[in-house]
Design a protein around this motif. Structure first.
Motif, PDB file in Angstrom:
ATOM      1  N   GLY A 120       0.793  -1.264   0.053  1.00 36.80           N
ATOM      2  CA  GLY A 120      -0.038   0.019   0.039  1.00 36.80           C
ATOM      3  C   GLY A 120       0.791   1.356  -0.076  1.00 36.80           C
ATOM      4  O   GLY A 120       0.315   2.214  -0.153  1.00 36.80           O
ATOM      5  N   TYR A 121       2.180   1.026   0.055  1.00 38.89           N
ATOM      6  CA  TYR A 121       3.065   2.343   0.176  1.00 38.89           C
ATOM      7  C   TYR A 121       2.865   3.320  -0.845  1.00 38.89           C
ATOM      8  O   TYR A 121       2.779   4.360  -0.638  1.00 38.89           O
ATOM      9  N   ALA A 122       2.527   2.953  -2.262  1.00 37.51           N
ATOM     10  CA  ALA A 122       2.531   3.858  -3.155  1.00 37.51           C
ATOM     11  C   ALA A 122       1.108   3.971  -3.831  1.00 37.51           C
ATOM     12  O   ALA A 122       0.962   4.717  -4.713  1.00 37.51           O
ATOM     13  N   ARG A 123       0.297   3.103  -3.328  1.00 40.03           N
ATOM     14  CA  ARG A 123      -1.103   3.092  -3.985  1.00 40.03           C
ATOM     15  C   ARG A 123      -1.690   4.472  -3.545  1.00 40.03           C
ATOM     16  O   ARG A 123      -1.656   5.119  -2.686  1.00 40.03           O
ATOM     17  N   MET A 124      -2.461   4.611  -4.885  1.00 39.88           N
ATOM     18  CA  MET A 124      -2.982   6.040  -4.955  1.00 39.88           C
ATOM     19  C   MET A 124      -4.450   5.977  -4.668  1.00 39.88           C
ATOM     20  O   MET A 124      -5.265   4.572  -4.937  1.00 39.88           O
ATOM     21  N   ALA A 125      -5.244   6.894  -4.535  1.00 39.32           N
ATOM     22  CA  ALA A 125      -6.785   6.934  -4.535  1.00 39.32           C
ATOM     23  C   ALA A 125      -7.365   6.073  -5.847  1.00 39.32           C
ATOM     24  O   ALA A 125      -6.643   6.408  -6.879  1.00 39.32           O
ATOM     25  N   GLY A 126      -8.271   5.315  -5.856  1.00 41.06           N
ATOM     26  CA  GLY A 126      -9.044   4.769  -6.653  1.00 41.06           C
ATOM     27  C   GLY A 126      -8.249   3.499  -7.100  1.00 41.06           C
ATOM     28  O   GLY A 126      -8.457   2.570  -8.148  1.00 41.06           O
ATOM     29  N   GLY A 127      -7.147   3.140  -6.234  1.00 39.36           N
ATOM     30  CA  GLY A 127      -6.576   1.819  -6.405  1.00 39.36           C
ATOM     31  C   GLY A 127      -5.306   1.850  -7.371  1.00 39.36           C
ATOM     32  O   GLY A 127      -4.814   0.783  -7.340  1.00 39.36           O
ATOM     33  N   ASN A 137      -1.895   1.405  -8.599  1.00 36.46           N
ATOM     34  CA  ASN A 137      -0.836   1.317  -7.886  1.00 36.46           C
ATOM     35  C   ASN A 137       0.521   1.351  -8.682  1.00 36.46           C
ATOM     36  O   ASN A 137       0.648   0.413  -9.377  1.00 36.46           O
ATOM     37  N   PRO A 138       1.374   2.215  -8.790  1.00 34.48           N
ATOM     38  CA  PRO A 138       2.405   2.407  -9.874  1.00 34.48           C
ATOM     39  C   PRO A 138       3.337   1.266  -9.423  1.00 34.48           C
ATOM     40  O   PRO A 138       4.533   1.255 -10.410  1.00 34.48           O
ATOM     41  N   ARG A 139       3.298   0.840  -8.324  1.00 35.93           N
ATOM     42  CA  ARG A 139       4.567  -0.007  -7.611  1.00 35.93           C
ATOM     43  C   ARG A 139       4.178  -1.253  -7.313  1.00 35.93           C
ATOM     44  O   ARG A 139       4.324  -1.713  -6.176  1.00 35.93           O
ATOM     45  N   LYS A 140       3.209  -1.930  -8.157  1.00 36.16           N
ATOM     46  CA  LYS A 140       2.599  -2.980  -7.465  1.00 36.16           C
ATOM     47  C   LYS A 140       3.152  -4.283  -7.631  1.00 36.16           C
ATOM     48  O   LYS A 140       3.351  -5.040  -6.548  1.00 36.16           O
ATOM     49  N   LEU A 185      12.902   7.580 -15.119  1.00 34.89           N
ATOM     50  CA  LEU A 185      12.684   7.499 -13.808  1.00 34.89           C
ATOM     51  C   LEU A 185      12.585   6.108 -13.516  1.00 34.89           C
ATOM     52  O   LEU A 185      12.801   5.671 -12.132  1.00 34.89           O
ATOM     53  N   GLY A 186      12.442   5.321 -14.695  1.00 34.49           N
ATOM     54  CA  GLY A 186      12.330   3.791 -14.595  1.00 34.49           C
ATOM     55  C   GLY A 186      11.283   3.184 -13.575  1.00 34.49           C
ATOM     56  O   GLY A 186      11.295   2.345 -12.770  1.00 34.49           O
ATOM     57  N   GLU A 187      10.191   3.930 -13.757  1.00 29.86           N
ATOM     58  CA  GLU A 187       8.865   3.312 -13.204  1.00 29.86           C
ATOM     59  C   GLU A 187       7.600   3.459 -13.926  1.00 29.86           C
ATOM     60  O   GLU A 187       7.766   4.259 -14.825  1.00 29.86           O
ATOM     61  N   GLN A 188       6.564   2.659 -13.639  1.00 28.46           N
ATOM     62  CA  GLN A 188       5.322   2.779 -14.178  1.00 28.46           C
ATOM     63  C   GLN A 188       4.702   4.050 -13.965  1.00 28.46           C
ATOM     64  O   GLN A 188       5.066   4.670 -12.732  1.00 28.46           O
TER      65      GLN A 188
END
Ligand SMILES: Cc1cc2nc3c(=O)[nH]c(=O)nc-3n(C[C@H](O)[C@H](O)[C@H](O)COP(=O)(O)OP(=O)(O)OC[C@H]3O[C@@H](n4cnc5c(N)ncnc54)[C@H](O)[C@@H]3O)c2cc1C
Ligand code: SF4
Ligand code: SF4
Ligand code: SF4
Ligand code: FES
Lengths: 355, 282
Positions: free
Chosen positions: A285-292, A294-297, B278-281
Motif C-alpha cells: 500500500g506504500y505507493a497506492r493512490m486513490a482509486g486503487g 498502484n504504480p509500484r504493484k 525514472l524507470g517506473e510505471q
C-alpha cells in the motif's frame, strides 16, 4: 582529551541525567535482549551490552508520535490548530559509531534540502551525544565497509574508548569539553591517544573478516547500482525473496519513511490528532493512490526500492555517503535472506558473471 | 508571518480557510472557492502554475490537490473528485465551513523557457484541473506565446470540465483554439467522437517550435504521448504533471518517490524525457 576510571564512567551519564532525558543501552532481564532507550537512572546502563536489536532512531523519530492536534467546532465554524513540537532535550549515552552515523544520515535527510522537518528538529535540538568505541565485532557487523565504524569520527559531544582500567574521553564539541571540565576529569596524555589508535588498528583487523564483503566490493556495487547498471534479474530475485514484512526498514538506523493519519479523539468531540508513524517501502500500500492505481504493484518494483534507496538514490547521490551504515540488523531480521550484505553479494556475483 | 511558514510556503501547520462558494462541475467533481482567514496569508501567497497544495478536511484527513487558479487575479480555488474518505468529507461540506491548507508545493511549469513557443494542452477528463492554471496564465499573456491549443477529451459531453471556461476558450481568441471530443456517440453531441488523440489531427497541431502539456489517466497519457512523438514532437518538449500518493509535501515522507526523485519537491511537473529515465510505471 580526558581520562576517567572505568568504575566511574557512568558518572558522566549521571551528570547528564540531571539536565537531560537520559537514553542508553541496557539488557532486559526477561528477554536477555539489549535495548537502547530511556532509562530511569544511569545505573541501568550497560556499556558492554551487545548491539541493541533496534537502533536509537526512536529518540529522534518515534515509531508513532503526534505532530499536530486540532479542534473543530462545526456548529460555530471555528477551528483551533495546535502544533505539538515541545520536547525535553535528550542525552544519548553509549551510542555505537554505526548508530551515530545512522543519526547523521537522518540529520542530513530531515534537516537538509529545501525544507526542514520541524518535528525532527525539535527532537534533535539540544541533544547531547556520548559515543562508545567498539572493539569487538558481532556476527553481522559491516561498519568498516560503510566507513561508519568501529570508532566515531564526528558528530559526538564526547567519545569514550575503553583503555583497560580507564576510559579515554574525547570531546567533540564545546559542550562536551565543558562537561568534562565541570566534572573535573583528569587530562589524558599523547600516550593515551596512541593507545587508542593501536586499539583501532587491532579492532579493524577483527572487523574486516567478519564483514561479509570487503570495502572494495561494496564501493563497486554502490557504483553499479548508482549508475543503473545492476541488472533487472538481481532485483527480480530480491523481489521474489521478500516477504514484505517491513522488518528491515524498521530496524534500520537510517530509514526515515513515514505515514500520516488524522485520528479523532473519541473522548472529545471535534478533537483530532495528526499522527505520524514509521512506514516501509516494502508494503504494497506504500505507493497506492486513490482509486486503487498502484504504480509500484509488482513486488520487485517495490522491493528493489530499498536497495536503490540505501545504495544509490537518497544518500549516495544527494549526500555522498551510502544510506547504509553497516549495522547488519537487516541481515539478522530478514526472513528472506536479503539484508544489505547479501544483496551486495548478489550484485557482486552478477558483476563477476559479466567479467 | 505565520509560525509554520518557510520561503513563503505554509509548511507543517495548516492555515485555515473558509469555503466561500461551491460549484458543481461534473459528476462527482466540485469546485470549492476558498478564502484564507488570515489576511496576511491571502496577501502573501504566491502560486505558480502546476503547483499543488495539501488540503486538510478537519476530522477526516489531508490530501494533495492541484491549484487551478491562474497565478494572477483569479479566485483561489480547488477542483476535487470525490473518490475516497477525505475527498468525500470535503464534498459534504457547505459554504462557511473551514478547511486547512499547506503549500503551495512543487516546481510548476517553466514558463520562462516557453516564450514564443506554440503550446498544445491535451487533457483527459479531470486532467484539465492541473492544466487550467497554466492555460489561464497563457491566455492573459497571449503576446508571449505562439499559437495555443486546448484539446479535451471526456467520456460524455456531461464530463467536460470547466464549462464556462471552455465556452470562453472556444469563443475566438486570436491564436487560441479549443477542441473537445467525447469517447462515444451521445445524442445531442455534434462534435468530435473518439479518444482525445483524434483531436491532434483535427486541430492540425504544429510540431515546429511547439511544446505539449499532457495530463490524464495513465492509458490516455501513454497513447497521447505516442501519437505526439509519432508526429515528431521530441520527448523534452512534452510535459506532464505526475500524481502520487502524498503525505508531507516537503520531501520527507518519501511516499511520492518516483525513481530517484520526489514528486512533491522535484515535480509534479516533469518532461517526458525525465519520466522515461525514472524507470517506473506511470
Ligand atoms: C500532485 C497531486 C495533485 C492532485 N490534484 C488533484 C485535483 O486537482 N483534483 C482531484 O480531485 N484530485 C487530485 N489529486 C488526487 C487526490 O489527491 C486524491 O484523489 C485524494 O488523495 C484521495 O483521497 P481520499 O482520502 O478521498 O481517498 P482515500 O479514501 O484515502 O483513498 C482511496 C484509496 O487511495 C489510497 N490512498 C490513501 N491515502 C492516499 C493519498 N494521500 N493519496 C492518494 N491515495 C491515497 C488508499 O489506499 C485507498 O485505497 C491530486 C494528487 C496529487 C498527488
Ligand atoms: S524508501 Fe524504503 S529503504 Fe528508503 S528510507 Fe524509506 S523505508 Fe527505508
Ligand atoms: S541497511 Fe541494514 S545494515 Fe545497513 S544500516 Fe540499515 S539495517 Fe543496518
Ligand atoms: S526484512 Fe526481508 S522479507 Fe522483510 S521486508 Fe525486509 S527484505 Fe523483505
Ligand atoms: S509527499 Fe512526502 S516526500 Fe513527497
Amino acid at each position: 582529551m580526558f581520562l576517567i576510571k572505568k568504575s566511574d564512567v557512568l558518572k558522566i551519564a549521571e551528570e547528564l541525567g540531571k539536565e537531560y532525558q537520559l537514553y542508553g543501552p541496557f539488557v532486559e532481564k526477561t528477554s536477555g535482549q539489549t535495548f537502547f532507550d530511556k532509562v530511569g537512572s544511569a545505573s541501568e546502563i550497560n556499556l558492554g551490552a551487545p548491539i541493541p536489536s533496534a537502533p536509537p532512531k526512536q529518540s529522534v523519530f518515534p515509531q508513532m508520535e503526534r505532530i499536530l492536534s486540532y479542534k473543530y467546532d462545526s456548529a460555530k465554524k471555528s477551528v483551533e490548530v495546535k502544533p505539538d513540537f515541545t520536547v525535553t532535550p535528550k542525552a544519548l549515552f553509549g551510542l555505537r559509531s554505526c548508530d551515530l552515523n545512522g543519526l547523521l544520515c537522518l540529520d542530513r535527510f530531515f534537516l537538509g534540502q529545501e525544507f526542514v522537518d520541524e518535528v525532527y528538529r525539535n527532537h534533535r535540538r539540544g541533544m547531547f551525544i556520548v559515543t562508545n568505541s567498539c572493539t569487538t565485532p558481532f556476527k553481522q557487523c559491516l561498519c568498516v565497509c560503510m566507513d561508519s565504524g568501529p570508532f566515531a569520527k564526528e558528530g559526538y559531544d564526547l567519545n569514550l574508548t575503553d583503555l583497560g582500567d580507564e576510559y579515554l574521553v574525547e570531546a567533540g564539541s564545546d559542550k562536551g569539553k565543558m562537561l568534562a571540565e565541570k566534572m573535573g576529569l583528569k587530562a589524558a596524555a599523547d600516550a593515551h591517544m596512541k593507545q587508542k589508535s593501536e586499539k583501532l588498528d587491532k579492532a579493524i583487523t577483527l572487523f574486516e573478516p567478519v564483514a561479509v564483503d570487503n570495502k572494495a566490493w561494496i564501493s563497486r556495487v554502490i557504483n553499479r547500482v548508482t549508475t543503473g547498471f545492476a541488472k533487472e534479474e538481481v532485483w527480480e530475485y530480491v523481489g521474489d525473496q521478500c516477504f514484505e514484512c517491513g522488518a528491515c526498514t524498521f530496524v534500520c538506523p537510517s530509514c526515515s519513511c513515514f505515514n500520516v493519519v488524522d485520528v479523532n479523539d473519541t473522548a472529545c468531540a471535534g478533537c483530532t490528532d495528526r499522527l505520524r508513524s514509521w512506514d516501509s517501502c516494502a508494503y504494497e500500500g506504500y505507493a497506492r493512490m486513490a482509486g486503487g492505481h498502484n504504480p509500484r504493484k509488482p513486488v520487485e518494483d517495490r522491493r528493489n526500492k530499498r536497495f536503490f534507496c540505501k545504495l544509490s538514490y537518497s544518500q549516495s547521490k544527494k549526500y555522498l555517503r551510502p544510506g547504509c551504515v553497516g549495522c547488519g540488523r537487516c541481515q539478522w531480521v530478514c526472513p528472506g535472506d536479503i539484508g544489505i550484505p547479501n544483496v551486495v553479494t548478489y550484485v557482486r556475483r552478477e558483476i563477476t558473471k559479466q567479467g | 508571518m505565520s509560525e509554520g511558514m518557510i520561503n513563503g510556503k505554509i509548511v507543517t501547520i495548516p492555515e485555515v480557510a473558509t469555503i466561500e462558494e461551491i460549484k458543481d462541475e461534473i459528476r462527482e467533481v466540485k469546485t470549492f472557492y476558498l478564502n484564507f482567514d488570515k489576511k496576511e496569508i491571502k496577501d502573501n501567497l504566491k502560486i505558480k502554475s502546476g503547483q499543488f497544495i495539501m488540503c486538510t478536511i478537519f476530522g477526516a484527513g489531508e490530501f494533495a490537490v492541484s491549484l487551478p487558479p491562474s497565478p494572477e487575479n483569479d479566485r483561489f480555488h480547488i477542483t476535487v473528485r470525490s473518490v475516497g474518505k477525505v475527498t468525500r468529507a470535503l464534498h459534504a461540506l457547505k459554504p462557511g465551513d473551514k478547511v486547512g491548507i499547506r503549500g503551495p508545493f512543487g516546481n510548476g511549469f517553466p514558463f520562462a523557457e516557453l516564450k514564443g513557443k506554440n503550446i498544445v494542452y491535451v487533457a483527459g477528463g479531470i486532467g484539465l484541473i492541473p492544466l487550467r492554471s497554466s492555460i489561464m496564465h497563457v491566455l492573459q499573456h497571449k503576446e508571449d506565446f505562439g499559437d495555443v491549443y486546448v484539446l479535451l477529451g471526456a467520456r460524455t459531453p456531461d464530463d467536460h470540465m470547466y464549462k464556462e471556461n471552455l465556452k470562453e476558450w472556444q469563443g475566438g481568441v486570436p491564436g487560441f483554439k479549443c477542441f473537445l471530443s467525447v469517447d462515444v456517440e451521445t445524442p445531442g453531441w455534434k462534435g468530435e467522437v473518439g479518444f482525445v488523440h483524434t483531436l491532434l489531427d483535427k486541430a492540425n497541431i504544429p510540431i515546429e517550435n511547439t511544446v505539449a502539456f499532457v495530463c490524464g489517466p495513465p492509458v490516455m497519457f501513454n497513447t497521447v504521448i505516442g501519437e505526439l512523438m509519432k508526429r515528431g514532437l521530441s520527448d523534452e518538449n512534452i510535459y506532464s504533471t505526475l500524481e502520487r500518493h502524498m503525505k508531507c509535501g516537503i520531501g520527507k515522507c518519501q511516499h511520492c518517490m518516483v525513481g530517484r526523485t520526489l514528486v512533491c519537491t522535484d515535480g509534479p511537473v516533469y518532461t517526458f524525457r525525465q519520466i522515461k529515465t525514472l524507470g517506473e510505471q506511470i
